[in-house]
Design a protein around this motif. Sequence first.
Motif, PDB file in Angstrom:
ATOM      1  N   SER A   3       0.844  -1.189   0.000  1.00 41.74           N
ATOM      2  CA  SER A   3       0.000   0.000   0.000  1.00 41.74           C
ATOM      3  C   SER A   3       0.879   1.237   0.000  1.00 41.74           C
ATOM      4  O   SER A   3       2.054   1.191   0.396  1.00 41.74           O
ATOM      5  CB  SER A   3      -0.923   0.015   1.220  1.00 41.74           C
ATOM      6  N   VAL A   4       0.303   2.351  -0.424  1.00 45.16           N
ATOM      7  CA  VAL A   4       1.063   3.601  -0.500  1.00 45.16           C
ATOM      8  C   VAL A   4       1.571   4.051   0.865  1.00 45.16           C
ATOM      9  O   VAL A   4       2.722   4.506   0.978  1.00 45.16           O
ATOM     10  CB  VAL A   4       0.213   4.687  -1.189  1.00 45.16           C
ATOM     11  N   PRO A   5       0.784   3.950   1.954  1.00 46.44           N
ATOM     12  CA  PRO A   5       1.330   4.350   3.260  1.00 46.44           C
ATOM     13  C   PRO A   5       2.552   3.543   3.692  1.00 46.44           C
ATOM     14  O   PRO A   5       3.319   3.993   4.555  1.00 46.44           O
ATOM     15  CB  PRO A   5       0.151   4.114   4.220  1.00 46.44           C
ATOM     16  N   ASP A   6       2.746   2.359   3.084  1.00 48.73           N
ATOM     17  CA  ASP A   6       3.919   1.547   3.415  1.00 48.73           C
ATOM     18  C   ASP A   6       5.197   2.067   2.764  1.00 48.73           C
ATOM     19  O   ASP A   6       6.292   1.582   3.070  1.00 48.73           O
ATOM     20  CB  ASP A   6       3.701   0.097   2.976  1.00 48.73           C
ATOM     21  N   ILE A   7       5.064   3.026   1.846  1.00 51.88           N
ATOM     22  CA  ILE A   7       6.248   3.568   1.164  1.00 51.88           C
ATOM     23  C   ILE A   7       6.851   4.646   2.058  1.00 51.88           C
ATOM     24  O   ILE A   7       6.358   5.772   2.131  1.00 51.88           O
ATOM     25  CB  ILE A   7       5.880   4.132  -0.219  1.00 51.88           C
ATOM     26  N   THR A   8       7.899   4.299   2.761  1.00 52.72           N
ATOM     27  CA  THR A   8       8.528   5.162   3.760  1.00 52.72           C
ATOM     28  C   THR A   8      10.028   5.249   3.476  1.00 52.72           C
ATOM     29  O   THR A   8      10.537   4.575   2.567  1.00 52.72           O
ATOM     30  CB  THR A   8       8.307   4.585   5.166  1.00 52.72           C
ATOM     31  N   PRO A   9      10.764   6.046   4.247  1.00 57.90           N
ATOM     32  CA  PRO A   9      12.227   6.081   4.054  1.00 57.90           C
ATOM     33  C   PRO A   9      12.892   4.717   4.177  1.00 57.90           C
ATOM     34  O   PRO A   9      13.997   4.524   3.646  1.00 57.90           O
ATOM     35  CB  PRO A   9      12.690   7.036   5.161  1.00 57.90           C
ATOM     36  N   GLN A  10      12.236   3.768   4.846  1.00 61.11           N
ATOM     37  CA  GLN A  10      12.809   2.428   4.962  1.00 61.11           C
ATOM     38  C   GLN A  10      12.863   1.710   3.614  1.00 61.11           C
ATOM     39  O   GLN A  10      13.544   0.688   3.475  1.00 61.11           O
ATOM     40  CB  GLN A  10      12.005   1.592   5.963  1.00 61.11           C
ATOM     41  N   CYS A  11      12.154   2.235   2.623  1.00 55.53           N
ATOM     42  CA  CYS A  11      12.180   1.639   1.284  1.00 55.53           C
ATOM     43  C   CYS A  11      13.397   2.091   0.476  1.00 55.53           C
ATOM     44  O   CYS A  11      13.637   1.578  -0.621  1.00 55.53           O
ATOM     45  CB  CYS A  11      10.907   2.002   0.515  1.00 55.53           C
ATOM     46  N   LEU A  12      14.139   3.050   1.002  1.00 61.55           N
ATOM     47  CA  LEU A  12      15.331   3.531   0.314  1.00 61.55           C
ATOM     48  C   LEU A  12      16.524   2.639   0.631  1.00 61.55           C
ATOM     49  O   LEU A  12      16.616   2.066   1.720  1.00 61.55           O
ATOM     50  CB  LEU A  12      15.633   4.972   0.728  1.00 61.55           C
ATOM     51  N   TYR A  13      17.432   2.534  -0.309  1.00 62.13           N
ATOM     52  CA  TYR A  13      18.608   1.693  -0.111  1.00 62.13           C
ATOM     53  C   TYR A  13      19.566   2.339   0.877  1.00 62.13           C
ATOM     54  O   TYR A  13      20.010   3.479   0.691  1.00 62.13           O
ATOM     55  CB  TYR A  13      19.334   1.469  -1.433  1.00 62.13           C
ATOM     56  N   GLY A  14      19.879   1.614   1.931  1.00 57.16           N
ATOM     57  CA  GLY A  14      20.848   2.078   2.915  1.00 57.16           C
ATOM     58  C   GLY A  14      20.439   3.408   3.519  1.00 57.16           C
ATOM     59  O   GLY A  14      19.267   3.729   3.671  1.00 57.16           O
ATOM     60  N   ASP A  15      21.426   4.204   3.846  1.00 61.03           N
ATOM     61  CA  ASP A  15      21.194   5.536   4.400  1.00 61.03           C
ATOM     62  C   ASP A  15      21.266   6.535   3.246  1.00 61.03           C
ATOM     63  O   ASP A  15      22.196   7.322   3.128  1.00 61.03           O
ATOM     64  CB  ASP A  15      22.243   5.857   5.464  1.00 61.03           C
TER      65      ASP A  15
END
Length: 411
Positions: free
Chosen positions: A373-385
């Motif tokens: 879902s769209v709300p699940d798209i958070t900074p945690q979806c980005l690779y590494g830091d």
Amino acid sequence: MPANENTRKNRLAFGAEIVTYDDARRAAKRRLPRMIYDFIDGAAGRETAPARNRAGFDAVNLQPRALRNVTERCLKTHLLGQVFDAPFGIAPMGMCGLTYPGADQIMADQCTARNIPLGLSTAASIPLENMRQLAGDNAWFQLYASGSTEQTMSFVERAKQAGYQKLILTVDVPQVSRRVRDHKNGFEVPFRIGPKQFLDFALHPQWSLSMLWHGIPETANYKHPNSGGFDRNSSRAGADWTFLDQLRQVWSGELIIKGVTSTEDARHIQAAGADAIWVSNHGGRQLDSAPSSVTLLPPIRAAVGPNYPVIFDSGVRHGEDVIKALALGADFVMLGRPVMFALGAAGGRGLRAYLDEVTLEISTAMAQIGTCSVPDITPQCLYGDTQISPALTTENIALIPTEHHKTGGHR
């Protein structure tokens, strides 16, 4: 019908030509006169800002995830009291009718069918009242503070009377920038057709004949007796803090401030009572040295807090760009130039094909990064830091193959 089935039909319709943004841009370049294509594709000054916008996106990587059940994915997105079927919409753009006859109605039909928002520019080719009838609550009206305050407020009153719920105040065009391609091509509104323009149009008979048949589009909202008439080069610097306070007092619907690139401005706009901000550098069309918009999302999100609505545009071309912007802090993403190119390439079929592809790319990428879902798209979806530098310099940009350079420059 699922997006992938629609896309397959569009591929057949266009001989496997119009599928991606790059397809649409190439096809639009063939069909449109140089003056019209350059009006869409061009930017301010040396046109380095669009390259920075793309470099910003290219610097962001997404983190693939494994062993997650992503069979059922939903793109529905809540924003400002509405629920949309996807996390993207169409940004307000002036004179869309130059791309294809009936472009505004085509966009209204697509946005209504897909349940996504459509921004209507003050300089649109269709009256704001007509667009409201076509697109209902999916239509948002965009306002420029040009001319006198009375003239500007007349647009606000018309929007209220038409039933608009959302008003977008654009604040990043205090003065229209010098766009070199427009100057060289003699692009003006209304058109002034000399020998150079006549030859340009003659070399693009498909576009020219369709415009002769349907008529050259006009800035329809300025035909109203209280509008004061349209002057593309007039100052729009009336959008100051005093005007924002006045506008907030008279507009009871949602108020969105578009063209924000400063954390300080973002905080002040939030404090002034606006309902949302729109992070944008106008697609690089206003200030050649403007920073990449996507690099500004994390600091602006931090400045306004986690719950304040943030909309984003500038440099978005693909579905994964939408996901990157959401992961970096945007709540919603709007598409600009790609829509104009899709329309310019093949009208309604071109726009349908492009929007199908963006939708499919978002859904597919969500599966790859393990989100349903769209709300699940958070900074945690980005690779590494993932950190993207706001200091992409001119020297860096010179090494980046821009869209303009990759296609061999101006025709």
